[in-house]
Design an enzyme around this catalytic site. Sequence first.
Site, short mmCIF file in Angstrom:
data_model
loop_
_atom_site.label_atom_id
_atom_site.label_comp_id
_atom_site.label_asym_id
_atom_site.label_seq_id
_atom_site.Cartn_x
_atom_site.Cartn_y
_atom_site.Cartn_z
N LYS A 40 -94.00 68.86 22.98
CA LYS A 40 -93.96 67.47 22.49
C LYS A 40 -92.52 66.98 22.40
CE LYS A 40 -98.08 67.66 19.70
NZ LYS A 40 -98.52 68.36 18.53
N ASP A 74 -92.00 75.74 25.19
CA ASP A 74 -92.39 74.58 24.38
C ASP A 74 -91.84 74.67 22.97
OD1 ASP A 74 -94.34 76.41 23.57
OD2 ASP A 74 -95.72 75.65 25.09
N MET A 108 -103.00 76.93 12.60
CA MET A 108 -103.22 75.48 12.82
C MET A 108 -104.21 74.93 11.79
SD MET A 108 -103.52 75.70 16.96
CE MET A 108 -104.50 77.19 16.99
N1 SAH Z 1 -99.54 82.24 20.11
C1 SAH Z 1 -99.06 81.96 18.76
C2 SAH Z 1 -99.90 80.94 18.05
C3 SAH Z 1 -99.84 79.56 18.67
S1 SAH Z 1 -100.83 78.39 17.79
C4 SAH Z 1 -98.99 83.28 17.98
O1 SAH Z 1 -99.49 84.30 18.46
O2 SAH Z 1 -98.42 83.29 16.90
C5 SAH Z 1 -99.64 77.67 16.73
C6 SAH Z 1 -99.91 78.04 15.29
O3 SAH Z 1 -99.40 79.35 15.02
C7 SAH Z 1 -99.19 77.16 14.30
O4 SAH Z 1 -99.92 75.98 14.04
C8 SAH Z 1 -99.15 78.06 13.08
O5 SAH Z 1 -100.40 78.09 12.43
C9 SAH Z 1 -98.92 79.41 13.71
N2 SAH Z 1 -97.49 79.77 13.75
C10 SAH Z 1 -96.76 80.02 14.83
N3 SAH Z 1 -95.49 80.35 14.50
C11 SAH Z 1 -95.43 80.32 13.16
C12 SAH Z 1 -94.40 80.55 12.21
N4 SAH Z 1 -93.16 80.89 12.60
N5 SAH Z 1 -94.69 80.41 10.89
C13 SAH Z 1 -95.93 80.07 10.49
N6 SAH Z 1 -96.94 79.84 11.35
C14 SAH Z 1 -96.70 79.95 12.66
#
Ligand code: SAH
Length: 272
Positions: free
Chosen positions: A77, A55, A189
């Site tokens: 999306k 995704d 998020m």
């Molecule tokens: N499983 C993922 C999180 C998914 S939820 C993990 O472990 O990182 C998605 C949220 O993760 C986003 O809304 C943001 O808050 C954060 N996120 C993911 N990648 C990011 C990045 N490269 N920089 C900043 N925030 C990030």
Amino acid sequence: LFKKVSLDARAPTTHQTNGKGGGTVKLVGCGPSDPELLTIKAFKAIQDAQVLVYDRLINQDILTLASPHVETIYVGKRCGHPSMKQEAINALLVRLAKEGKQVVRLKGGDPFIFGRGGEEALELAKYQIPFEVIPGITAAIGCAASSLIPLTHREVSRSVTLVTGNVVTGALPAWSGLVNSGQTLVFYMGLEKANEIQQGLIKNGLKGETPVAIVTNGCSDDENIHTLTLNQLNDAAKKLKGISPALMILGEVVNIRASISALISQSVEFSV
Ligand code: SAH
């Protein structure tokens, strides 16, 4: 990238069920954006995949590590269209595995941190599909490193809590618990809920002067780090509206970034 990797994998950790037909699913954490943050195990899984299910948060460069014959299925999306529903993704993974395919489900960060990996694992187990979970560097860990904010630091912070911005709407009576910990908080998020987060934390006793860092597009070429205070959170979020993904780090540890930067910019003479 990774051409020289030839380590022997240890015994497979696939959670073997009674699955027939040879299909398997690997839930693979890809870390935040930078493909070099993949583990070797993740890299090998991607190379061996017949189908990649991915995704929005997956860096396109990661897809190029797969075999040229790989089938790719995008479930995120698309220009205004919502993502595929989680139930439909679960069903897709089960169907592909039942067809006998080696499926890799790519996840941003770590599959089990706000990644709905648990839901996918439950579904695969329910249908007796052999599966494996390959951990990844979660956004909090990746963004902390690239922004020079140690999430724990002796005499400053002894714990770190990963929180979803959905804490605002969720059933958790969580605010006071978060504030009481008095330590580092990382909100995933959270940007869209900045106002509620600011109010909730301050009402429950966190100081408005608490340092905050907002890291947007962490661990990518587009990374930006904004440092502010909790009092300024909502205003900052309004300015950053629409920039995604974004992570918020709250706590005194945020100040260590400035301390490290100040030292880096000084020329220090060592005498031995
Ligand atoms: N499983 C993922 C999180 C998914 S939820 C993990 O472990 O990182 C998605 C949220 O993760 C986003 O809304 C943001 O808050 C954060 N996120 C993911 N990648 C990011 C990045 N490269 N920089 C900043 N925030 C990030």
